[in-house]
Design a protein around this motif. Sequence first.
Motif, PDB file in Angstrom:
ATOM      1  N   LEU A 260       0.825  -1.204   0.000  1.00  0.00           N
ATOM      2  CA  LEU A 260       0.000   0.000   0.000  1.00  0.00           C
ATOM      3  C   LEU A 260       0.861   1.258   0.000  1.00  0.00           C
ATOM      4  CD1 LEU A 260      -2.645  -1.027   2.680  1.00  0.00           C
ATOM      5  CD2 LEU A 260      -3.096  -0.682   0.235  1.00  0.00           C
ATOM      6  N   THR A 261       0.352   2.284  -0.656  1.00  0.00           N
ATOM      7  CA  THR A 261       0.992   3.584  -0.619  1.00  0.00           C
ATOM      8  C   THR A 261       0.687   4.270   0.709  1.00  0.00           C
ATOM      9  OG1 THR A 261       1.271   5.641  -1.852  1.00  0.00           O
ATOM     10  CG2 THR A 261      -0.977   4.820  -1.626  1.00  0.00           C
ATOM     11  N   ARG A 262       1.242   5.418   0.930  1.00  0.00           N
ATOM     12  CA  ARG A 262       0.935   6.185   2.144  1.00  0.00           C
ATOM     13  C   ARG A 262      -0.557   6.503   2.176  1.00  0.00           C
ATOM     14  NH1 ARG A 262       0.762  11.670   2.459  1.00  0.00           N
ATOM     15  NH2 ARG A 262       1.919  11.786   0.481  1.00  0.00           N
ATOM     16  N   GLY A 263      -1.188   6.149   3.281  1.00  0.00           N
ATOM     17  CA  GLY A 263      -2.628   6.368   3.416  1.00  0.00           C
ATOM     18  C   GLY A 263      -3.483   5.340   2.719  1.00  0.00           C
ATOM     19  N   GLY A 264      -2.869   4.281   2.185  1.00  0.00           N
ATOM     20  CA  GLY A 264      -3.625   3.259   1.481  1.00  0.00           C
ATOM     21  C   GLY A 264      -4.388   2.338   2.419  1.00  0.00           C
ATOM     22  N   THR A 265      -5.339   1.612   1.846  1.00  0.00           N
ATOM     23  CA  THR A 265      -6.218   0.743   2.642  1.00  0.00           C
ATOM     24  C   THR A 265      -6.319  -0.635   2.014  1.00  0.00           C
ATOM     25  OG1 THR A 265      -7.555   2.646   3.335  1.00  0.00           O
ATOM     26  CG2 THR A 265      -8.543   0.463   3.602  1.00  0.00           C
ATOM     27  N   LEU A 266      -6.218  -1.661   2.854  1.00  0.00           N
ATOM     28  CA  LEU A 266      -6.531  -3.027   2.450  1.00  0.00           C
ATOM     29  C   LEU A 266      -7.899  -3.366   3.001  1.00  0.00           C
ATOM     30  CD1 LEU A 266      -4.199  -6.131   2.499  1.00  0.00           C
ATOM     31  CD2 LEU A 266      -6.578  -6.305   3.217  1.00  0.00           C
ATOM     32  N   VAL A 267      -8.819  -3.743   2.131  1.00  0.00           N
ATOM     33  CA  VAL A 267     -10.192  -4.058   2.533  1.00  0.00           C
ATOM     34  C   VAL A 267     -10.391  -5.562   2.477  1.00  0.00           C
ATOM     35  CG1 VAL A 267     -12.641  -3.675   2.103  1.00  0.00           C
ATOM     36  CG2 VAL A 267     -10.985  -1.852   1.629  1.00  0.00           C
ATOM     37  N   GLU A 268     -10.774  -6.134   3.599  1.00  0.00           N
ATOM     38  CA  GLU A 268     -11.018  -7.574   3.718  1.00  0.00           C
ATOM     39  C   GLU A 268     -12.457  -7.873   3.313  1.00  0.00           C
ATOM     40  OE1 GLU A 268      -9.868 -11.469   4.464  1.00  0.00           O
ATOM     41  OE2 GLU A 268      -8.601  -9.675   4.528  1.00  0.00           O
ATOM     42  N   LEU A 269     -12.603  -8.706   2.280  1.00  0.00           N
ATOM     43  CA  LEU A 269     -13.923  -9.118   1.807  1.00  0.00           C
ATOM     44  C   LEU A 269     -14.173 -10.600   2.075  1.00  0.00           C
ATOM     45  CD1 LEU A 269     -13.867  -7.282  -1.640  1.00  0.00           C
ATOM     46  CD2 LEU A 269     -14.845  -6.455   0.505  1.00  0.00           C
ATOM     47  N   GLY A 270     -13.123 -11.397   2.040  1.00  0.00           N
ATOM     48  CA  GLY A 270     -13.243 -12.818   2.338  1.00  0.00           C
ATOM     49  C   GLY A 270     -13.413 -13.046   3.825  1.00  0.00           C
ATOM     50  N   LEU A 271     -13.856 -14.245   4.165  1.00  0.00           N
ATOM     51  CA  LEU A 271     -14.109 -14.593   5.564  1.00  0.00           C
ATOM     52  C   LEU A 271     -13.284 -15.826   5.935  1.00  0.00           C
ATOM     53  CD1 LEU A 271     -17.983 -14.140   5.565  1.00  0.00           C
ATOM     54  CD2 LEU A 271     -16.280 -12.548   6.478  1.00  0.00           C
ATOM     55  N   PRO A 272     -12.017 -15.626   6.306  1.00  0.00           N
ATOM     56  CA  PRO A 272     -11.160 -16.768   6.632  1.00  0.00           C
ATOM     57  C   PRO A 272     -11.566 -17.444   7.926  1.00  0.00           C
ATOM     58  CG  PRO A 272     -10.021 -14.712   7.086  1.00  0.00           C
ATOM     59  CD  PRO A 272     -11.301 -14.344   6.397  1.00  0.00           C
ATOM     60  N   GLU A 273     -11.094 -18.656   8.078  1.00  0.00           N
ATOM     61  CA  GLU A 273     -11.474 -19.483   9.224  1.00  0.00           C
ATOM     62  C   GLU A 273     -10.945 -18.930  10.539  1.00  0.00           C
ATOM     63  OE1 GLU A 273     -10.847 -24.116  10.791  1.00  0.00           O
ATOM     64  OE2 GLU A 273     -10.072 -23.466   8.835  1.00  0.00           O
ATOM     65  N   HIS A 274      -9.732 -18.390  10.539  1.00  0.00           N
ATOM     66  CA  HIS A 274      -9.091 -17.932  11.766  1.00  0.00           C
ATOM     67  C   HIS A 274      -9.067 -16.412  11.821  1.00  0.00           C
ATOM     68  CE1 HIS A 274      -7.903 -22.056  12.500  1.00  0.00           C
ATOM     69  NE2 HIS A 274      -7.334 -22.105  11.315  1.00  0.00           N
ATOM     70  N   PRO A 275      -8.896 -15.824  13.021  1.00  0.00           N
ATOM     71  CA  PRO A 275      -8.834 -14.360  13.142  1.00  0.00           C
ATOM     72  C   PRO A 275      -7.697 -13.774  12.307  1.00  0.00           C
ATOM     73  CG  PRO A 275      -9.119 -15.367  15.303  1.00  0.00           C
ATOM     74  CD  PRO A 275      -8.860 -16.489  14.341  1.00  0.00           C
ATOM     75  N   LEU A 276      -7.924 -12.558  11.824  1.00  0.00           N
ATOM     76  CA  LEU A 276      -6.889 -11.873  11.065  1.00  0.00           C
ATOM     77  C   LEU A 276      -5.758 -11.457  11.997  1.00  0.00           C
ATOM     78  CD1 LEU A 276      -9.095  -9.495   8.866  1.00  0.00           C
ATOM     79  CD2 LEU A 276      -8.231 -11.764   8.280  1.00  0.00           C
ATOM     80  N   ALA A 277      -4.532 -11.459  11.464  1.00  0.00           N
ATOM     81  CA  ALA A 277      -3.371 -11.052  12.245  1.00  0.00           C
ATOM     82  C   ALA A 277      -2.552 -10.068  11.433  1.00  0.00           C
ATOM     83  CB  ALA A 277      -2.526 -12.268  12.621  1.00  0.00           C
ATOM     84  N   VAL A 278      -2.228  -8.929  12.045  1.00  0.00           N
ATOM     85  CA  VAL A 278      -1.407  -7.929  11.382  1.00  0.00           C
ATOM     86  C   VAL A 278      -0.601  -7.192  12.453  1.00  0.00           C
ATOM     87  CG1 VAL A 278      -3.222  -6.175  11.453  1.00  0.00           C
ATOM     88  CG2 VAL A 278      -1.404  -6.007   9.739  1.00  0.00           C
ATOM     89  N   ARG A 279       0.661  -6.901  12.167  1.00  0.00           N
ATOM     90  CA  ARG A 279       1.504  -6.179  13.109  1.00  0.00           C
ATOM     91  C   ARG A 279       1.102  -4.705  13.131  1.00  0.00           C
ATOM     92  NH1 ARG A 279       6.852  -5.708  11.896  1.00  0.00           N
ATOM     93  NH2 ARG A 279       6.392  -5.926   9.667  1.00  0.00           N
ATOM     94  N   ALA A 280       1.182  -4.102  14.312  1.00  0.00           N
ATOM     95  CA  ALA A 280       0.851  -2.685  14.433  1.00  0.00           C
ATOM     96  C   ALA A 280       1.721  -1.832  13.530  1.00  0.00           C
ATOM     97  CB  ALA A 280       1.004  -2.242  15.893  1.00  0.00           C
ATOM     98  N   PHE A 281       2.981  -2.222  13.350  1.00  0.00           N
ATOM     99  CA  PHE A 281       3.890  -1.445  12.513  1.00  0.00           C
ATOM    100  C   PHE A 281       3.395  -1.372  11.075  1.00  0.00           C
ATOM    101  CE2 PHE A 281       7.684  -0.877   9.864  1.00  0.00           C
ATOM    102  CZ  PHE A 281       8.234   0.261  10.451  1.00  0.00           C
ATOM    103  N   SER A 282       2.705  -2.434  10.635  1.00  0.00           N
ATOM    104  CA  SER A 282       2.184  -2.429   9.265  1.00  0.00           C
ATOM    105  C   SER A 282       1.116  -1.366   9.072  1.00  0.00           C
ATOM    106  CB  SER A 282       1.605  -3.809   8.909  1.00  0.00           C
ATOM    107  OG  SER A 282       2.615  -4.783   8.885  1.00  0.00           O
TER     108      SER A 282
END
Length: 348
Positions: A260-282
């Motif tokens: 993503l560029t500065r200020g960009g957004t990733l939008v989750e549309l799928g529904l995976p089996e397990h909770p989403l995980a992302v580092r705060a730094f990301s």
Amino acid sequence: MTTVDAYAATAPDLPLTRRTIERREPGPFDVLIEISHVGICHSDIHTARNDWGVTRYPVVPGHEIVGSVVAVGDAVTKHSVGDRVGVGCFVDSCLECASCLDGDEQYCTGPRGVTNTYGSADRYGGMTQGGYSTHIVVTEHFVVRIPDTLPSERAAPLLCAGVTMYSPLREWNVGADSRVAIIGMGGLGHVGVQIAAALGAEVTVLSHSLSKMEDGLRFGATDYRSTRDSTSLADLRGKFDLILNTVSANLDLDHYMSLLTRGGTLVELGLPEHPLAVRAFSLTHNRRSLAGSMVGGIPVTEEMLDFCANHGIGAEVEVISMDQINAAYERVLASDIRYRFVADMSTM
């Protein structure tokens, strides 16, 4: 009550079988629809097989419904007998909360919340049953007009897959200067590529293989990359304003956030089996965002249908008879479809 034919799931480990179900008599604001086509969505399979652990049996799936109006209630003003119409993922809401008044009925905060087309307790004391049936009764507000130029079989998947992709593209103001990536080239992704390209965006497909590259470029993508080859994505870091993830699997979101560029957004549309995980730094790095989106309200659905009709956009489908439904489920799970099954309900 009226009895109609349908295909229903009766247990998670049994095939769908033909049976009869009851439909309510149309009330003053109701529309009775004779169903001509119904799309096969992966959510149908999740529900039929109780993958989410909430299914109440028997259940008739199907929320990508196209058909003709055969009767209307005395107070109906939006539709007339003979109209070609559609029904999507939900059939009722309170219509009074802030979400409903904003046209975001899918996020209804009323006492019952949104009523899904199948598998939801309804206001009439029963459970909703979906479009794998010959007829359905729906309140007129939740019935949409199908534009004349959209073939019924290609329009049906738009009522879920189409609006699921169109809604975030509009919410994040995608246009001629936008750089969009779409993860996955399945039932949702192939429609999303067409819509994003028609909005004027520069579109890149991120897929686990290159087997659908020719299709992706034909749909309007300008680039197509394999996610299995991490080196092929290196030059995409910091490129995209918006990434739409259609994949119902737990991906390495930190990796995709880096695209993503500065200020960009990733939008989750799928529904995976397990909770989403992302580092705060990301998220903090370059003020990036992780968001979610769920289908779209009735106004956006109607806007999407008109947009697709005006731009010649429709789902690419394989039409089946209803007695092929169980085989179709297995082929969806095996990724053996380009790109959506649609059942011809005249075969009932």
